[in-house]
Structure formats: structure tokens, C-alpha cells
Design a protein around this motif. Structure first.
Motif, PDB file in Angstrom:
ATOM      1  N   UNK A  87       0.721  -1.324   0.014  1.00  9.05           N
ATOM      2  CA  UNK A  87      -0.114   0.092   0.113  1.00  9.05           C
ATOM      3  C   UNK A  87       1.025   1.402   0.025  1.00  9.05           C
ATOM      4  N   UNK A  88       1.954   1.147   0.888  1.00 11.28           N
ATOM      5  CA  UNK A  88       2.816   2.390   0.859  1.00 11.28           C
ATOM      6  C   UNK A  88       3.294   2.543  -0.621  1.00 11.28           C
ATOM      7  N   UNK A  89       4.034   1.686  -1.314  1.00 10.37           N
ATOM      8  CA  UNK A  89       4.545   1.977  -2.409  1.00 10.37           C
ATOM      9  C   UNK A  89       3.486   2.300  -3.633  1.00 10.37           C
ATOM     10  N   UNK A  90       2.469   1.649  -3.739  1.00 12.91           N
ATOM     11  CA  UNK A  90       1.116   2.165  -4.475  1.00 12.91           C
ATOM     12  C   UNK A  90       1.138   3.610  -4.100  1.00 12.91           C
ATOM     13  N   UNK A  91       0.767   4.064  -2.902  1.00 12.32           N
ATOM     14  CA  UNK A  91       0.330   5.323  -2.845  1.00 12.32           C
ATOM     15  C   UNK A  91       1.336   6.370  -3.382  1.00 12.32           C
ATOM     16  N   UNK A  92       2.790   5.838  -2.945  1.00  8.98           N
ATOM     17  CA  UNK A  92       3.840   6.917  -3.323  1.00  8.98           C
ATOM     18  C   UNK A  92       3.693   7.047  -5.029  1.00  8.98           C
ATOM     19  N   UNK A  93       3.596   5.890  -5.787  1.00  6.46           N
ATOM     20  CA  UNK A  93       3.461   5.823  -7.107  1.00  6.46           C
ATOM     21  C   UNK A  93       2.208   6.641  -7.716  1.00  6.46           C
ATOM     22  N   UNK A  94       1.060   6.507  -6.868  1.00  9.11           N
ATOM     23  CA  UNK A  94      -0.026   7.002  -7.414  1.00  9.11           C
ATOM     24  C   UNK A  94      -0.398   8.347  -6.933  1.00  9.11           C
ATOM     25  N   UNK A  95       0.337   8.744  -6.066  1.00  7.86           N
ATOM     26  CA  UNK A  95      -0.005  10.268  -5.411  1.00  7.86           C
ATOM     27  C   UNK A  95       1.148  11.084  -5.729  1.00  7.86           C
ATOM     28  N   UNK A  96       2.471  10.704  -5.726  1.00  7.76           N
ATOM     29  CA  UNK A  96       3.741  11.396  -5.971  1.00  7.76           C
ATOM     30  C   UNK A  96       3.999  12.038  -4.456  1.00  7.76           C
TER      31      UNK A  96
END
Length: 167
Positions: free
Chosen positions: A31-40
Motif C-alpha cells: 500500500x505504501x509503495x502504491x500510494x507513492x506511485x499513484x499520488x507522488x
């Protein structure tokens, strides 16, 4: 390829990275990595998130703080680097659903918690990212590289920023 450091992933590389992450990492790090990739978002901004920063009704995240370390190497939550760092980010349904699922896995208000229900240490996501990259012979990027990936993919798609400054 592990020894070379790249700035960002392409769309296909990100898709593979996230597929491997959901299969091989604890859910909160996926979730953390997804969040960074999808929100910047920046690493410290994501790690400082509280459940109360997630507006599930309006599908938004409020960014008002960042996790960092003080001179004694202790974790501290501070205001964002600048007042321009305070912003609201719109999120897609998939990201929202991942955040809701993560919010339901712990009792406190901190979103990304360690085994003692405290903030995760700043270096922990780096260790998980490096292990995933090395174990799967992926192109090597940093955690901050996921922010660059987000921006690169937005530019590639011709998108404009939809962030709104707050405060």
C-alpha cells in the motif's frame, strides 16, 4: 542491473514492481509503495499519515505533516517543508480501497504502523524496496524514485496537477 540506480519506472515497470510487491511484501508496504506511485507523495509525508487524513467520502488525502528524524535520530512529526507542501490530493477508487483495507488492520490513528503501533522507521520502506528489487532483478530505483515515476507518468499522459493547497 541492481548496481545501476535509475530515476523512475516506466508504466510497465511500475506494473511489474507493484505486482511483485503485493505478492512478496507485507500488505502495508505494498500500500505504501502504491500510494507513492499513484499520488507522488514523499516518503515522510506518507509515513506521517493518520487515518483522519484520509477523507473516504470525497476520496482525498490531506497532506499537512511529514515524518523525519531529529538530531538524536528519534522519529518526529513536523509540518511539511514549506506552506506549499500542505495540500489535498484526490485519489482513485483502487487507492482509496487499499487505504480503507489498511485502516481496518490497526486500531490507532497512525496509518503505517510498526509492530509497536508507532510510526514506521523512515529506513524500513527502503529496505523492503531494495530487497524486492534485488530478489526480482528489477531496475533499481529509490523510494523517492516512485515520486518521480508518478510525475513522469503524469507528464507522459499529458495530465495537469490537480492538487489544491491548504492552510
Amino acid at each position: 542491473p541492481y548496481t545501476t540506480l535509475f530515476r523512475s519506472y516506466s508504466k510497465d515497470e511500475l506494473t511489474l514492481f507493484l505486482k511483485l510487491a503485493i505478492d512478496q511484501l507485507p500488505f502495508k508496504y505494498y500500500v505504501f509503495f502504491h500510494l507513492l506511485a499513484f499520488t507522488g507523495m514523499r516518503r515522510g509525508e506518507a509515513l506521517a499519515l493518520l487515518k483522519s487524513d484520509i477523507d473516504t467520502k470525497n476520496k482525498q488525502i490531506s497532506i499537512t505533516k511529514t515524518l523525519s528524524r531529529n538530531q538524536n535520530n528519534a522519529k518526529v512529526v513536523n509540518a511539511t517543508k514549506t506552506s506549499d507542501g500542505n495540500r489535498i490530493i484526490d485519489i482513485d477508487d483502487n487507492t482509496l480501497n487499499l487505504l480503507i483495507k489498511l485502516m481496518n488492520t490497526n486500531d490507532g490513528d497512525i496509518l503505517f504502523i510498526d509492530e509497536n503501533s508507532n510510526y514506521i522507521h523512515l529506513s524500513t520502506p527502503i529496505k523492503y524496496l531494495d530487497k524486492l528489487v534485488k530478489d526480482n532483478d528489477l531496475k533499481r530505483i529509490t523510494v523517492h524514485g516512485l515520486r518521480h515515476t508518478h510525475c513522469s507518468l503524469l507528464f507522459e499522459a499529458g495530465a495537469r496537477s490537480e492538487e489544491r493547497r491548504v492552510g
